[in-house]
Design a protein around this motif. Sequence first.
Motif, PDB file in Angstrom:
ATOM      1  N   LEU A  48      53.555  44.193  58.453  1.00 38.31           N
ATOM      2  CA  LEU A  48      52.102  44.065  58.535  1.00 38.31           C
ATOM      3  C   LEU A  48      51.552  43.383  57.296  1.00 38.31           C
ATOM      4  N   LEU A  49      50.630  42.449  57.517  1.00 40.35           N
ATOM      5  CA  LEU A  49      49.926  41.778  56.426  1.00 40.35           C
ATOM      6  C   LEU A  49      48.485  42.255  56.396  1.00 40.35           C
ATOM      7  N   ASP A  50      48.059  42.729  55.236  1.00 40.59           N
ATOM      8  CA  ASP A  50      46.647  43.076  55.001  1.00 40.59           C
ATOM      9  C   ASP A  50      46.078  41.961  54.136  1.00 40.59           C
ATOM     10  N   ILE A  51      45.421  40.984  54.791  1.00 47.36           N
ATOM     11  CA  ILE A  51      44.917  39.823  54.063  1.00 47.36           C
ATOM     12  C   ILE A  51      43.527  40.149  53.509  1.00 47.36           C
ATOM     13  N   THR A 108      55.947  48.187  57.104  1.00 44.34           N
ATOM     14  CA  THR A 108      56.286  47.466  55.878  1.00 44.34           C
ATOM     15  C   THR A 108      55.116  46.547  55.578  1.00 44.34           C
ATOM     16  N   VAL A 109      54.420  46.803  54.471  1.00 37.31           N
ATOM     17  CA  VAL A 109      53.116  46.180  54.236  1.00 37.31           C
ATOM     18  C   VAL A 109      53.168  45.181  53.088  1.00 37.31           C
ATOM     19  N   VAL A 110      52.606  43.993  53.357  1.00 35.98           N
ATOM     20  CA  VAL A 110      52.280  43.036  52.311  1.00 35.98           C
ATOM     21  C   VAL A 110      50.764  43.014  52.194  1.00 35.98           C
ATOM     22  N   GLY A 111      50.259  43.266  51.005  1.00 37.80           N
ATOM     23  CA  GLY A 111      48.824  43.181  50.737  1.00 37.80           C
ATOM     24  C   GLY A 111      48.561  41.919  49.938  1.00 37.80           C
TER      25      GLY A 111
END
Length: 247
Positions: free
Chosen positions: A67-70, A87-90
Amino acid sequence: MQAPQSTVDPSEIAKFEAMAAEWWDPNGKFKPLHMLNPCRLDYITQQIAGEFDRDLTKPKPFSGLRLLDIGCGGGLLSEPMTRLGATVVGADAAGGNLPVARIHAEQSGLDIDYRHTTAEAMAEAGEQFDVVLNMEVVEHVADPLAYLTATRQLLRPGGLQICSTINRNAKSFAMAIIGAEVIMRWLPRGTHEWSKFITPDELFDLLSQAGLSPVDRKGFLFNPITWGWSISDRDLSVNYVTASIKH
């Protein structure tokens, strides 16, 4: 190789960097987001669970999803998504937000990949995600269509994008700008530009032009009597949220 064009608006980035240290203060300049967050999370989790057939009653129901939190800011959405197993990319173009986000995640015992970057740069690098959270960002960029095109490129086929913003009408001007910035002073004056607000029909059209298939939209409704937020099927007059799929 030519660097990807960026839709980042430097003046918008400066606004949020100036407020960075207050991200996790529920009574500070981000009080409106703290108040709205449970409502946002309810919509997000229901959409992800429905799209990927996940059981929200089980521990870590989003395990296996990237998941991407843009426009992640201080991590108000990145952290709960990580707790749910994703699995998060911020990612945030305002680099000043990220030390706050990293420190808070570490204090919370959470492993989140926070990056000072843009949607365009990540798309150029070939990053792929199952889910892109694109919350309260599109009204701050210089070119909404180019930005949404980049966020679509970041999705795997069958991926889900959730995008929220603010409608453009007299009511949104009264509530989001006059109410939140002038009367309540929840946000510094100038945080929002009414001319950059986007109507639901305009956003659906932009999402479609970007190559996404819009599948849902709901309103986030503020009740001044209960001082709380709820999800509305009909009232999209101020804050609203959309879900769209990459086929």
